[in-house]
Structures are given as C-alpha cells and as structure tokens.
Design a protein around this motif. Structure first.
Motif, PDB file in Angstrom:
ATOM      1  N   THR A 111       0.988   9.145  -6.092  1.00  0.00           N
ATOM      2  CA  THR A 111       1.389  10.524  -5.830  1.00  0.00           C
ATOM      3  C   THR A 111       2.347  11.029  -6.907  1.00  0.00           C
ATOM      4  N   ALA A 112       3.283  10.187  -7.297  1.00  0.00           N
ATOM      5  CA  ALA A 112       4.300  10.599  -8.268  1.00  0.00           C
ATOM      6  C   ALA A 112       3.813  10.542  -9.712  1.00  0.00           C
ATOM      7  N   GLU A 113       3.018   9.508 -10.043  1.00  0.00           N
ATOM      8  CA  GLU A 113       2.714   9.271 -11.454  1.00  0.00           C
ATOM      9  C   GLU A 113       1.237   9.223 -11.805  1.00  0.00           C
ATOM     10  N   ALA A 154      -0.891   4.745 -13.315  1.00  0.00           N
ATOM     11  CA  ALA A 154       0.373   4.017 -13.131  1.00  0.00           C
ATOM     12  C   ALA A 154       0.252   2.856 -12.148  1.00  0.00           C
ATOM     13  N   LEU A 155      -0.895   2.708 -11.507  1.00  0.00           N
ATOM     14  CA  LEU A 155      -1.058   1.711 -10.444  1.00  0.00           C
ATOM     15  C   LEU A 155      -1.319   0.315 -10.990  1.00  0.00           C
ATOM     16  N   THR A 156      -0.260  -0.338 -11.408  1.00  0.00           N
ATOM     17  CA  THR A 156      -0.370  -1.721 -11.837  1.00  0.00           C
ATOM     18  C   THR A 156       0.208  -2.622 -10.748  1.00  0.00           C
ATOM     19  N   LEU A 157      -0.295  -3.844 -10.675  1.00  0.00           N
ATOM     20  CA  LEU A 157       0.241  -4.790  -9.698  1.00  0.00           C
ATOM     21  C   LEU A 157       1.729  -5.012  -9.910  1.00  0.00           C
ATOM     22  N   GLY A 214      -3.710  12.528  -8.411  1.00  0.00           N
ATOM     23  CA  GLY A 214      -3.773  11.093  -8.673  1.00  0.00           C
ATOM     24  C   GLY A 214      -4.555  10.357  -7.604  1.00  0.00           C
ATOM     25  N   MET A 215      -4.298  10.678  -6.351  1.00  0.00           N
ATOM     26  CA  MET A 215      -5.018  10.037  -5.255  1.00  0.00           C
ATOM     27  C   MET A 215      -6.492  10.407  -5.303  1.00  0.00           C
ATOM     28  N   TYR A 216      -6.779  11.675  -5.549  1.00  0.00           N
ATOM     29  CA  TYR A 216      -8.166  12.146  -5.622  1.00  0.00           C
ATOM     30  C   TYR A 216      -8.926  11.400  -6.720  1.00  0.00           C
ATOM     31  N   GLU A 217      -8.306  11.245  -7.861  1.00  0.00           N
ATOM     32  CA  GLU A 217      -8.933  10.501  -8.961  1.00  0.00           C
ATOM     33  C   GLU A 217      -9.216   9.061  -8.539  1.00  0.00           C
ATOM     34  N   LEU A 218      -8.254   8.436  -7.892  1.00  0.00           N
ATOM     35  CA  LEU A 218      -8.421   7.054  -7.445  1.00  0.00           C
ATOM     36  C   LEU A 218      -9.537   6.941  -6.408  1.00  0.00           C
ATOM     37  N   MET A 219      -9.579   7.865  -5.468  1.00  0.00           N
ATOM     38  CA  MET A 219     -10.550   7.802  -4.386  1.00  0.00           C
ATOM     39  C   MET A 219     -11.991   7.813  -4.886  1.00  0.00           C
ATOM     40  N   VAL A 224       0.839  -1.200   0.000  1.00  0.00           N
ATOM     41  CA  VAL A 224       0.000   0.000   0.000  1.00  0.00           C
ATOM     42  C   VAL A 224       0.873   1.248   0.000  1.00  0.00           C
ATOM     43  N   ASP A 225       1.949   1.251   0.802  1.00  0.00           N
ATOM     44  CA  ASP A 225       2.876   2.384   0.817  1.00  0.00           C
ATOM     45  C   ASP A 225       3.437   2.651  -0.581  1.00  0.00           C
ATOM     46  N   ALA A 226       3.841   1.585  -1.259  1.00  0.00           N
ATOM     47  CA  ALA A 226       4.383   1.732  -2.618  1.00  0.00           C
ATOM     48  C   ALA A 226       3.319   2.275  -3.560  1.00  0.00           C
ATOM     49  N   GLY A 227       2.088   1.807  -3.401  1.00  0.00           N
ATOM     50  CA  GLY A 227       0.996   2.309  -4.235  1.00  0.00           C
ATOM     51  C   GLY A 227       0.715   3.777  -3.990  1.00  0.00           C
ATOM     52  N   VAL A 228       0.735   4.184  -2.724  1.00  0.00           N
ATOM     53  CA  VAL A 228       0.511   5.595  -2.386  1.00  0.00           C
ATOM     54  C   VAL A 228       1.614   6.454  -3.013  1.00  0.00           C
ATOM     55  N   ALA A 229       2.853   6.018  -2.881  1.00  0.00           N
ATOM     56  CA  ALA A 229       3.968   6.770  -3.479  1.00  0.00           C
ATOM     57  C   ALA A 229       3.840   6.825  -4.995  1.00  0.00           C
ATOM     58  N   LEU A 230       3.435   5.728  -5.602  1.00  0.00           N
ATOM     59  CA  LEU A 230       3.296   5.673  -7.059  1.00  0.00           C
ATOM     60  C   LEU A 230       2.173   6.579  -7.546  1.00  0.00           C
TER      61      LEU A 230
END
Length: 194
Positions: free
Chosen positions: A22-24, A28-31, A102-107, A14-20
């Motif tokens: 945020t950055a991209e 960009a959130l692929t498994l 990016g997070m807002y879009e995902l949420m 989850v930490d890696a996903g949050v960083a990803l």
C-alpha cells in the motif's frame, strides 16, 4: 497451556506485506523487508511461506477479499436493475484499482494467478462470475462470459492507462467516469428509457 509464539506470525507477515504494498508498491515486497517490518529474522517467513510467491499470493488474496467486500457493499446499495449493478461494480473496480495501485498490480500478476498458491483463482473467479451473471441479465441474447470478459478487459485497460496518465493525456479528461460510461455503452448497449 502456552500459546505458540508463531501462531500469529503468518497473519503478521501478511499484514506487513499489505501495508508495504500500500505504501510503496508491489516492487517493494521482498521477504527481507517484510520480515524487517514484522520484527523477525529474514529467514522466519520461510517457516510459513516456503516460497516468495506463496507470501505474495497471501498478500494478493487479501486484496481480492477487500475488492470483493467493496463490491458486495456497493451492490447492496446499488440500483436493483442489472445494468445499474454492472455500473456500480465497474465504478468500484476502477476506484479500487486507482486507489490501491500497488495491490491491484500484485493481484493481477500472471505468475501468482498461474501458481495456484492459496487458491487465488478461487477467490478471483467468483467476482468475474458475478459480472458475467449481471451482463447476462442486461444482454440475454449474448454470451455473458464474453461480454463480461470484454468489459473486464476494458476496465482493466482504463485502470492501467489512467494510472499511467495516458488516457488523461489522450482524452483531456480529468475523471474516468465518461470513459466508464463509454465502456458500458459499448459492451452493454444503450440503457433502456424508464
């Protein structure tokens, strides 16, 4: 007794996903990319998140928790009157949306909210409930949930259109504050004179 080497993997994914995100951004959130950034095989996330939607929901849940923390903090410092609190909540919401696109879009991805994974509705609805409660205090004669829903839709539209540049182009504004003021006036009515 030895620690389970996978005990922290769920949080690390989850930490890696949050960083990803945020950055991209959300796209960009692929498994595979989350696994790569976590330093595990591309199949490892499936032990903790059987579907991609479950992992995305866990990442989005962090976004909702972050937004809720920001709202709580700003309301602690906001004017004690309900209208001032609605304004503070709305500014915080827009700032979060614009600073964390990016997070807002995902949420707010419909498929995540509808999936029911990790109780995303359970963490997102209390924020709406707070907005409705405050709107009800400002406009006791109105249906508070409808006022809050209309205001929230307006805020969401401002956030999206501002991010896309459409509102800046159409209004010539370089700050969303006047648009926020107009939305508050439209939904809450004029502020009472002191």
């Amino acid at each position: 007794m030895t620690a389970d080497p996978d005990s922290g993997l769920r949080a690390r994914l989850v930490d890696a996903g949050v960083a990803l995100v945020t950055a991209e951004g959300a796209q960009a959130l692929t498994l595979r990319e989350i696994a790569r950034r976590t330093g595990v095989s591309h199949g490892a996330p499936r032990r903790h998140f059987p579907t991609h939607l479950e992992l995305l929901s866990a990442i989005a849940r962090r976004g909702f928790a972050d937004l809720a923390d920001r709202v709580r903090a700003v309301l602690d410092d906001a004017a004690p009157d309900p209208r001032g609190q609605v304004a503070a909540l709305a500014r915080t919401y827009l700032a979060f949306a614009l600073d964390n696109a990016g997070m807002y879009e995902l949420m707010f991805r419909h498929d995540l909210l509808e999936s029911g994974h990790l109780g995303l509705r359970d963490i997102s609805l209390p924020l709406f409930g707070l907005l409705a409660e405050l709107c009800g205090m400002v406009r006791p004669e109105a249906d508070a949930r409808r006022v809050a829903g209309a205001l929230w839709a307006n805020l969401h539209g401002i956030a999206q259109l501002w991010r896309w540049g459409s509102l800046r182009l159409a209004t010539g504004a370089d700050d969303f504050a006047p648009l926020l003021d107009a939305a508050l006036l439209a939904h809450l009515g004029p502020a009472e004179a002191p």
